[in-house]
Scaffold this motif. Structure first.
Motif, PDB file in Angstrom:
ATOM      1  N   THR A  46       1.301 -83.675   0.221  1.00  0.00           N
ATOM      2  CA  THR A  46       2.697 -83.586   0.648  1.00  0.00           C
ATOM      3  C   THR A  46       3.551 -83.420  -0.593  1.00  0.00           C
ATOM      4  OG1 THR A  46       4.480 -84.682   1.868  1.00  0.00           O
ATOM      5  CG2 THR A  46       2.960 -86.115   0.679  1.00  0.00           C
ATOM      6  N   ALA A  75       2.032 -80.339   3.251  1.00  0.00           N
ATOM      7  CA  ALA A  75       3.317 -80.447   3.932  1.00  0.00           C
ATOM      8  C   ALA A  75       4.417 -80.334   2.889  1.00  0.00           C
ATOM      9  CB  ALA A  75       3.413 -81.777   4.671  1.00  0.00           C
ATOM     10  N   GLN A  77       8.619 -80.526   2.217  1.00  0.00           N
ATOM     11  CA  GLN A  77       9.947 -80.900   2.686  1.00  0.00           C
ATOM     12  C   GLN A  77      11.006 -80.211   1.811  1.00  0.00           C
ATOM     13  OE1 GLN A  77       7.835 -83.766   1.536  1.00  0.00           O
ATOM     14  NE2 GLN A  77       6.727 -83.243   3.416  1.00  0.00           N
ATOM     15  N   TYR A  99       1.491 -70.188   7.020  1.00  0.00           N
ATOM     16  CA  TYR A  99       2.393 -71.340   7.088  1.00  0.00           C
ATOM     17  C   TYR A  99       3.046 -71.449   8.455  1.00  0.00           C
ATOM     18  CZ  TYR A  99       6.343 -68.089   6.510  1.00  0.00           C
ATOM     19  OH  TYR A  99       7.256 -67.080   6.671  1.00  0.00           O
ATOM     20  N   PHE A 117       4.359 -76.492   6.881  1.00  0.00           N
ATOM     21  CA  PHE A 117       2.958 -76.725   6.548  1.00  0.00           C
ATOM     22  C   PHE A 117       2.405 -75.422   5.999  1.00  0.00           C
ATOM     23  CE2 PHE A 117       3.343 -79.888  10.081  1.00  0.00           C
ATOM     24  CZ  PHE A 117       3.074 -81.017   9.330  1.00  0.00           C
ATOM     25  N   CYS A 153       5.294 -81.880  13.975  1.00  0.00           N
ATOM     26  CA  CYS A 153       3.871 -82.192  14.136  1.00  0.00           C
ATOM     27  C   CYS A 153       3.095 -80.974  14.609  1.00  0.00           C
ATOM     28  CB  CYS A 153       3.672 -83.367  15.085  1.00  0.00           C
ATOM     29  SG  CYS A 153       4.219 -83.101  16.765  1.00  0.00           S
ATOM     30  N   THR A 167       4.926 -84.409   9.657  1.00  0.00           N
ATOM     31  CA  THR A 167       5.651 -84.554   8.409  1.00  0.00           C
ATOM     32  C   THR A 167       7.090 -84.966   8.671  1.00  0.00           C
ATOM     33  OG1 THR A 167       6.226 -83.522   6.294  1.00  0.00           O
ATOM     34  CG2 THR A 167       6.332 -82.109   8.235  1.00  0.00           C
ATOM     35  N   GLY A 209       4.863 -87.327   4.177  1.00  0.00           N
ATOM     36  CA  GLY A 209       6.132 -86.721   3.813  1.00  0.00           C
ATOM     37  C   GLY A 209       6.935 -87.610   2.898  1.00  0.00           C
TER      38      GLY A 209
END
Length: 344
Positions: A46, A75, A77, A99, A117, A153, A167, A209
């Motif tokens: 992540t 993952a 962010q 992705y 992702f 998810c 995430t 995350g």
């Protein structure tokens, strides 16, 4: 392995610097991250990539791609509404990579942020389920609100391991008072929601995350490890901010596996936070990149002021102010399954 042919488009100085740094980065990755295998392990990561839009130099994108390529599934962010940066990153990976990404989150708390992702299709199978989590009316939090940024998810499978990966980017704000309460409430809400799903579906859930957890012994971590989720000790050992003092990012598990099927062993598998500043954009590199800074950040500034801008701002928008947090998981349960059949 990423594509390297775009390096030819860089000018001579940038191409030589980037090539040399990539060689050193690959050496550090070889040392710090376990080797990927076709069927035995899953390298899950992540990474909060700070405000990741169309705002990275080509040099930086090559470094990010090199790091991402060492994992099987990552993952991300803080993907911006402008997807160009994410698309350029994935284009640097080989054709096995793809992705999924959310829509952007409106509102001041969401910051028009997306979550994504990125995964290697030769290793990871998408199991035809994806969605953002919306709480029912009786589960709303923080005076009747949804999450500041909607958790995302997806169902995946890696060899024997079938799981739902979720995430999050939990509410930030200050580290005390109402903001901290909101943060704890969001973490409690997501663990409670997913735990109920796990019990109902008899499915393994992985939650990862940016939880904005300041330290391991904190009520935010207590909230994450509630509702049957757990974080391996090997993950807790590694701060994930650029200053390596905060445990903002985490990977937690709520597993539904046979007792003889061990996904993570503290003795056999590893976890870590990959500190790219040991190789690229280190403190000693400030003079190399000073030519890229806005004039008002250099002219009339002291060397200490220039260094502070470089360390806390410029390089964090080239790479990030977070480190990628990763864990190695065992995903081949062939022997365990055969032993089970033998007994039955």
């Amino acid at each position: 392995m990423p594509h390297y042919y775009p390096l030819k488009k860089l000018n001579t100085i940038e191409r030589l610097r980037t090539t040399n740094n990539l060689l050193k980065l690959r050496e550090q990755l070889d040392k710090d991250v376990p080797q990927k295998t076709a069927t035995d392990n899953l390298l899950l990561a992540t990474w909060n990539i700070r405000e990741f839009g169309n705002n990275r130099n080509p040099e930086s994108l090559h470094y990010i791609a090199e790091i991402v390529s060492r994992f099987d599934l990552i993952a991300v962010q803080e993907v911006a509404a402008n997807l160009q940066g994410l698309q350029d990153l994935v284009s640097l990976l080989n054709l096995n990579w793809d992705y999924f990404v959310t829509d952007s989150t409106d509102g001041s708390a969401g910051g028009n942020e997306r979550m994504a992702f990125i995964y290697d299709k030769s290793k990871i199978s998408f199991k035809k389920m994806a969605g953002e989590i919306v709480l029912p009316k009786n589960k709303l939090i923080n005076e009747g609100l949804q999450f500041a940024r909607t958790p995302y998810c997806i169902a995946f499978q890696a060899n024997w391991f079938k799981f739902v990966l979720t995430t999050v980017h939990i509410y930030y704000g200050s580290t005390s008072g109402a903001d901290m309460t909101k943060r704890v409430n969001e973490i409690n809400a997501i663990t409670s929601f997913l735990a109920a799903r796990a019990r109902k579906e008899d499915t393994s859930y992985v939650l990862l995350g940016d939880f904005n957890i300041p330290k391991v012994k904190d009520k935010t971590m207590e909230a994450l490890e509630s509702n049957d989720f757990f974080v391996p000790a090997a993950i807790k050992e590694h701060p994930s901010d650029l200053g390596t003092t905060k445990h903002y990012d985490q990977i937690a598990f709520n597993l539904k596996l046979d007792k003889n099927m061990t996904l993570f062993s503290e003795k056999e598998q590893k976890a870590g936070a990959f500190n790219f500043t040991k190789t690229v954009y280190s403190e000693k590199d400030v003079d190399i990149y000073k030519a890229y800074f806005p004039n008002n950040k250099v002219k009339g500034k002291t060397q200490d002021e220039i260094l502070k801008y470089y360390l806390t701002y410029w390089r964090t928008f080239q790479m990030s102010d977070h480190l990628p947090l990763w864990v190695e998981l065992k995903i081949d349960f062939s022997n365990q399954y055969l032993e089970k059949l033998k007994k039955n």
